[in-house]
Design a protein around this motif. Structure first.
Motif, PDB file in Angstrom:
ATOM      1  N   SER A   5      42.873 -23.837  51.474  1.00  0.00           N
ATOM      2  CA  SER A   5      43.168 -23.852  50.039  1.00  0.00           C
ATOM      3  C   SER A   5      44.667 -23.964  49.790  1.00  0.00           C
ATOM      4  N   THR A   8      45.799 -27.524  50.674  1.00  0.00           N
ATOM      5  CA  THR A   8      45.348 -28.467  49.642  1.00  0.00           C
ATOM      6  C   THR A   8      46.243 -28.379  48.420  1.00  0.00           C
ATOM      7  N   LEU A   9      46.522 -27.179  47.963  1.00  0.00           N
ATOM      8  CA  LEU A   9      47.363 -27.012  46.779  1.00  0.00           C
ATOM      9  C   LEU A   9      48.772 -27.537  47.031  1.00  0.00           C
ATOM     10  N   ALA A  12      48.646 -31.388  47.177  1.00  0.00           N
ATOM     11  CA  ALA A  12      48.341 -31.917  45.849  1.00  0.00           C
ATOM     12  C   ALA A  12      49.514 -31.742  44.891  1.00  0.00           C
ATOM     13  N   SER A  83      42.300 -25.285  41.955  1.00  0.00           N
ATOM     14  CA  SER A  83      42.143 -25.868  43.289  1.00  0.00           C
ATOM     15  C   SER A  83      41.187 -25.056  44.144  1.00  0.00           C
ATOM     16  N   ASN A  84      40.684 -25.725  45.186  1.00  0.00           N
ATOM     17  CA  ASN A  84      39.852 -25.068  46.192  1.00  0.00           C
ATOM     18  C   ASN A  84      40.264 -25.609  47.566  1.00  0.00           C
ATOM     19  N   THR A  87      40.223 -29.883  46.966  1.00  0.00           N
ATOM     20  CA  THR A  87      40.529 -30.586  45.722  1.00  0.00           C
ATOM     21  C   THR A  87      41.446 -29.758  44.831  1.00  0.00           C
ATOM     22  N   ALA A  88      42.357 -30.442  44.136  1.00  0.00           N
ATOM     23  CA  ALA A  88      43.184 -29.794  43.121  1.00  0.00           C
ATOM     24  C   ALA A  88      43.156 -30.647  41.861  1.00  0.00           C
ATOM     25  N   SER A 110      42.534 -35.413  39.363  1.00  0.00           N
ATOM     26  CA  SER A 110      41.985 -34.670  40.488  1.00  0.00           C
ATOM     27  C   SER A 110      42.390 -35.369  41.779  1.00  0.00           C
ATOM     28  N   ASP A 112      41.829 -35.285  45.919  1.00  0.00           N
ATOM     29  CA  ASP A 112      41.132 -34.772  47.095  1.00  0.00           C
ATOM     30  C   ASP A 112      42.101 -34.912  48.261  1.00  0.00           C
TER      31      ASP A 112
END
Length: 132
Positions: A5, A8-9, A12, A83-84, A87-88, A110, A112
């Motif tokens: 997570s 990803t963040l 992103a 976010s997860n 994806t953010a 969004s 990915d």
């Protein structure tokens, strides 16, 4: 927050900074450099409506954005980031000139993330940017 997570963040957020820089200046290479070769882009209308595949199609799309919003599109507020692990989503407001006419909108994009790259981008918009 898990390590996935957090990554990803982080990735992103860098992509979003490159997106807003490109919107304002027309300089898209920093964002394009972050895209995977099998990158997909989904856009809700116009010439790029629906699913678009590949970095070259992304280059065409972002060049079209620059041509449509000359001299540039400016971020006026960043309202929310969600976010997860993969994806953010960034919700923001922007304004500028669209084909020479005043433009203001609320947008959600969004990203990915795969590793340190962006493998997919989806954009949603449609309001006039006024808050209720």
């Amino acid at each position: 927050m898990t390590q996935d997570s957090e990554n990803t963040l982080k990735v992103a957020q860098r992509a979003f900074e490159n997106l807003t820089h490109g919107m304002a200046t027309g300089e898209w290479e920093p964002l394009l450099d972050m895209l995977t070769e099998d990158f997909t882009l989904w856009f809700p209308m116009g010439k790029f409506h629906g699913l678009n595949v590949g970095k070259e199609r992304a280059r065409e799309f972002f060049q079209y954005v620059s041509e449509s919003f000359s001299p540039g599109l400016n971020l006026t507020s960043l309202d929310r980031i969600t976010s997860n692990e993969t994806t953010a989503v960034f919700e923001f407001q922007d304004e500028g000139l669209l084909f020479g006419q005043p433009y203001k909108n609320r947008v959600a994009v969004s990203f990915d993330v795969r590793g340190d790259k962006i493998c997919s981008y989806r954009e949603y918009f449609g309001s006039d940017g006024k808050s209720n």
